[in-house]
Design a protein around this motif. Sequence first.
Motif, mmCIF file in Angstrom:
data_model
loop_
_atom_site.group_PDB
_atom_site.id
_atom_site.type_symbol
_atom_site.label_atom_id
_atom_site.label_comp_id
_atom_site.label_asym_id
_atom_site.label_seq_id
_atom_site.Cartn_x
_atom_site.Cartn_y
_atom_site.Cartn_z
ATOM 1 N N MET A 1 -39.836 0.499 -47.425
ATOM 2 C CA MET A 1 -39.163 -0.643 -46.812
ATOM 3 C C MET A 1 -39.424 -0.706 -45.304
ATOM 4 O O MET A 1 -39.545 -1.793 -44.743
ATOM 5 C CB MET A 1 -37.658 -0.583 -47.086
ATOM 6 N N GLN A 2 -39.535 0.469 -44.676
ATOM 7 C CA GLN A 2 -39.780 0.504 -43.229
ATOM 8 C C GLN A 2 -41.167 -0.005 -42.855
ATOM 9 O O GLN A 2 -41.424 -0.276 -41.687
ATOM 10 C CB GLN A 2 -39.585 1.922 -42.691
ATOM 11 N N GLN A 3 -42.036 -0.155 -43.832
ATOM 12 C CA GLN A 3 -43.334 -0.759 -43.579
ATOM 13 C C GLN A 3 -43.198 -2.276 -43.421
ATOM 14 O O GLN A 3 -44.106 -2.934 -42.902
ATOM 15 C CB GLN A 3 -44.320 -0.451 -44.723
ATOM 16 N N VAL A 4 -42.040 -2.818 -43.884
ATOM 17 C CA VAL A 4 -41.819 -4.265 -43.868
ATOM 18 C C VAL A 4 -40.710 -4.652 -42.883
ATOM 19 O O VAL A 4 -40.827 -5.646 -42.183
ATOM 20 C CB VAL A 4 -41.460 -4.773 -45.283
ATOM 21 N N ILE A 5 -39.641 -3.864 -42.867
ATOM 22 C CA ILE A 5 -38.497 -4.165 -42.000
ATOM 23 C C ILE A 5 -38.166 -2.942 -41.153
ATOM 24 O O ILE A 5 -38.511 -1.815 -41.520
ATOM 25 C CB ILE A 5 -37.255 -4.606 -42.822
ATOM 26 N N PRO A 6 -37.478 -3.135 -40.021
ATOM 27 C CA PRO A 6 -37.128 -1.993 -39.161
ATOM 28 C C PRO A 6 -36.154 -1.039 -39.860
ATOM 29 O O PRO A 6 -35.396 -1.447 -40.741
ATOM 30 C CB PRO A 6 -36.452 -2.640 -37.946
ATOM 31 N N CYS A 7 -36.172 0.214 -39.418
ATOM 32 C CA CYS A 7 -35.324 1.228 -40.054
ATOM 33 C C CYS A 7 -33.834 0.892 -39.908
ATOM 34 O O CYS A 7 -33.040 1.262 -40.769
ATOM 35 C CB CYS A 7 -35.636 2.624 -39.529
ATOM 36 N N GLN A 8 -33.444 0.172 -38.862
ATOM 37 C CA GLN A 8 -32.043 -0.230 -38.710
ATOM 38 C C GLN A 8 -31.607 -1.115 -39.879
ATOM 39 O O GLN A 8 -30.489 -1.006 -40.367
ATOM 40 C CB GLN A 8 -31.820 -0.988 -37.384
ATOM 41 N N LYS A 9 -32.509 -1.982 -40.312
ATOM 42 C CA LYS A 9 -32.182 -2.869 -41.434
ATOM 43 C C LYS A 9 -32.160 -2.103 -42.758
ATOM 44 O O LYS A 9 -31.369 -2.421 -43.649
ATOM 45 C CB LYS A 9 -33.151 -4.050 -41.494
ATOM 46 N N VAL A 10 -33.009 -1.109 -42.890
ATOM 47 C CA VAL A 10 -32.986 -0.270 -44.100
ATOM 48 C C VAL A 10 -31.648 0.467 -44.159
ATOM 49 O O VAL A 10 -31.000 0.519 -45.207
ATOM 50 C CB VAL A 10 -34.167 0.724 -44.122
ATOM 51 N N LEU A 11 -31.233 1.000 -43.030
ATOM 52 C CA LEU A 11 -29.950 1.694 -42.958
ATOM 53 C C LEU A 11 -28.803 0.743 -43.292
ATOM 54 O O LEU A 11 -27.892 1.087 -44.054
ATOM 55 C CB LEU A 11 -29.760 2.295 -41.556
ATOM 56 N N LYS A 12 -28.862 -0.458 -42.758
ATOM 57 C CA LYS A 12 -27.838 -1.469 -43.033
ATOM 58 C C LYS A 12 -27.831 -1.826 -44.521
ATOM 59 O O LYS A 12 -26.769 -2.020 -45.119
ATOM 60 C CB LYS A 12 -28.089 -2.713 -42.184
#
Length: 170
Positions: free
Chosen positions: A128-139
Amino acid sequence: MKKILFTLLIIYGFGLNAQRTDYDWKKMDPKQRKEVINNLSPEERKALLTKFRNNMVMENLNIDPSDKTEFTEIYNEYLESQKQIKSQFNSNFNPETLSDDEAKAKLQQSFDVGQKLLDNRKKYADKMQQVIPCQKVLKLFQSEGMMRDKMNERKPHGNKNDAPRQRQNP
């Protein structure tokens, strides 16, 4: 506030699907929506609920439109993978009826499945971090936990012995 946001996201999700199903979800009262959903075939219901869930996630994470398709594919793949791993553990048993050896084996199996779920979550967090920032993955993972908690609040729990206790707690 969270309930209001959650309700609005669901209504928004219904609204996005109104064109496809020819229903004006926003104008329907909850009883009408429930009736329409209950009249859908299981496949249609699953597709509709998947779309609603995806729309809520996209809205909540504010995913860039150019990344929505790729992220949705990864997210759905992640959910399916988690579901397959969870299916490896049958939690429908009474621990008190198990022998010591059976209980130890079941406990070890639960640890193994839990580790597989964690490893899978890490794997997909990287994807997912390849597509969206890690903050959004965490969220996403944070909101996933909140949704699970909400669902567990609504789901009846336990066996018949627990029923009186559940009724006492509002």
